[in-house]
Write a protein that holds these residues in place. Structure first.
Motif, PDB file in Angstrom:
ATOM      1  N   LEU A  72       0.827  -1.200   0.000  1.00 37.46           N
ATOM      2  CA  LEU A  72       0.000   0.000   0.000  1.00 37.46           C
ATOM      3  C   LEU A  72       0.868   1.260   0.000  1.00 37.46           C
ATOM      4  O   LEU A  72       0.615   2.198  -0.761  1.00 37.46           O
ATOM      5  N   LEU A  73       1.886   1.281   0.836  1.00 37.41           N
ATOM      6  CA  LEU A  73       2.778   2.440   0.887  1.00 37.41           C
ATOM      7  C   LEU A  73       3.531   2.605  -0.425  1.00 37.41           C
ATOM      8  O   LEU A  73       3.669   3.725  -0.934  1.00 37.41           O
ATOM      9  N   PHE A  74       4.002   1.501  -0.980  1.00 32.63           N
ATOM     10  CA  PHE A  74       4.775   1.579  -2.214  1.00 32.63           C
ATOM     11  C   PHE A  74       3.956   2.173  -3.353  1.00 32.63           C
ATOM     12  O   PHE A  74       4.402   3.091  -4.047  1.00 32.63           O
ATOM     13  N   VAL A  75       2.748   1.651  -3.544  1.00 32.23           N
ATOM     14  CA  VAL A  75       1.946   2.123  -4.678  1.00 32.23           C
ATOM     15  C   VAL A  75       1.396   3.524  -4.418  1.00 32.23           C
ATOM     16  O   VAL A  75       1.265   4.337  -5.342  1.00 32.23           O
ATOM     17  N   LEU A  76       1.107   3.837  -3.155  1.00 32.95           N
ATOM     18  CA  LEU A  76       0.570   5.159  -2.842  1.00 32.95           C
ATOM     19  C   LEU A  76       1.605   6.250  -3.113  1.00 32.95           C
ATOM     20  O   LEU A  76       1.277   7.315  -3.655  1.00 32.95           O
ATOM     21  N   THR A  77       2.856   5.989  -2.766  1.00 33.12           N
ATOM     22  CA  THR A  77       3.908   6.973  -3.044  1.00 33.12           C
ATOM     23  C   THR A  77       4.106   7.152  -4.550  1.00 33.12           C
ATOM     24  O   THR A  77       4.365   8.259  -5.026  1.00 33.12           O
ATOM     25  N   GLY A 135      -3.757   9.339   6.672  1.00 35.67           N
ATOM     26  CA  GLY A 135      -4.549   8.131   6.931  1.00 35.67           C
ATOM     27  C   GLY A 135      -3.692   6.879   6.928  1.00 35.67           C
ATOM     28  O   GLY A 135      -3.878   5.986   7.761  1.00 35.67           O
ATOM     29  N   LEU A 136      -2.746   6.799   5.994  1.00 29.62           N
ATOM     30  CA  LEU A 136      -1.857   5.642   5.939  1.00 29.62           C
ATOM     31  C   LEU A 136      -0.966   5.580   7.175  1.00 29.62           C
ATOM     32  O   LEU A 136      -0.691   4.492   7.701  1.00 29.62           O
ATOM     33  N   SER A 137      -0.538   6.723   7.648  1.00 27.83           N
ATOM     34  CA  SER A 137       0.282   6.769   8.867  1.00 27.83           C
ATOM     35  C   SER A 137      -0.493   6.230  10.063  1.00 27.83           C
ATOM     36  O   SER A 137       0.058   5.495  10.892  1.00 27.83           O
ATOM     37  N   LEU A 138      -1.780   6.567  10.144  1.00 25.50           N
ATOM     38  CA  LEU A 138      -2.614   6.049  11.232  1.00 25.50           C
ATOM     39  C   LEU A 138      -2.821   4.543  11.088  1.00 25.50           C
ATOM     40  O   LEU A 138      -2.792   3.798  12.082  1.00 25.50           O
TER      41      LEU A 138
END
Length: 265
Positions: A72-77, A135-138
């Motif tokens: 999720l983090l990879f694609v979101l960035t 939101g991803l950080s949470l």
């Protein structure tokens, strides 16, 4: 005395220009969301849809994460590194065409419409970026921005490139009608070549050498270097800033030379 009058004239002209841009910002916002309450919601749905499709394909193929411990983090960035840049530029490069009737007023210049649309779109995308990354950080219960200073620098570079790219395209589109369609057709190939779904440095050197010329790739790579501790990026900050400066200089020159033709088109 002459110097004082010159300063007063400059101050007055600047204040008038600011009022024109402020009015155009309001007009741009009303045009963007006034006709539909779903406008802002769709802007939120678009990056979420990209992420959802990628995660669905990733899960169905049981593929490994290209980098890090979170798909999720990879694609979101990657999505924000590209989509924020292209999203701002796409709307801004249509500023002259969308505001053509306003150019009949003596106080309104082509650059004013570009700046106003750019300010509107930048505000929208910065809010969306903050919502998604926050939101991803949470969700992950940790900070996803490991280098805040680099992240702020990255956002400024993205905005600078988006403005320069859009200004150049807007001027050319006003002179060559088919150019806008051509640029729009390049959006998907540009995204696929920008490292959104893969790590460019994991490709063979020959492919890296070709991809390196794509400025959008450097936007994505710069975004990722601020969210990973040890990301090996195919990144040249000087190249991205140099391309941005060159495009902006070309746009300003074209506007100055062909202003009457742009206004009359």
């Amino acid at each position: 005395m002459t110097k004082v009058l010159t300063e007063k004239n400059f101050t007055y002209a600047l204040s008038e220009n600011m009022r024109v841009i402020a009015a155009l910002v309001v007009r741009s916002a009303v045009t963007r969301f006034g006709e539909s309450r779903m406008g802002f919601v769709w802007v939120l749905i678009e990056p979420a849809a990209y992420v959802g499709v990628y995660l669905l394909v990733h899960a169905s193929m049981d593929a490994s994460i290209p980098f890090g411990d979170s798909a999720l983090l990879f694609v979101l960035t990657g999505i924000f590194g590209f989509r924020m840049t292209r999203g701002i530029a796409r709307k801004t490069e249509r500023a002259i065409i969308s505001n053509q009737p306003m150019l009949t007023y003596p106080l309104v210049r082509p650059l004013d419409t570009i700046i106003a649309t750019f300010l509107t779109e930048s505000t929208i995308w910065l809010i969306i970026c903050w919502l998604f990354m926050g939101g991803l950080s949470l969700m992950m219960d940790r900070s996803v921005i490991v280098y805040p200073a680099d992240f702020a620098e990255c956002l400024l570079a993205i905005l600078y490139f988006a403005l320069s790219f859009a200004a150049f395209n807007a001027m050319i589109s006003a002179l060559i009608p088919r150019y806008d369609t051509f640029i729009n057709m390049l959006s998907m190939p540009l995204m696929l070549a920008s490292g959104v779904f893969f790590v460019p440095t994991q490709l063979p050197p020959d492919f890296q050498a070709i991809l390196w010329w794509n400025p959008f790739l450097h936007c994505v790579e710069w975004f990722r270097t601020s969210t990973y501790l040890d990301y090996n990026a195919l990144l040249s900050k000087s190249y991205l800033l140099g391309v941005s400066t060159g495009l902006l200089a070309a746009a300003l020159s074209i506007e100055r030379i062909f202003r009457r033709k742009i206004v009359a088109s």
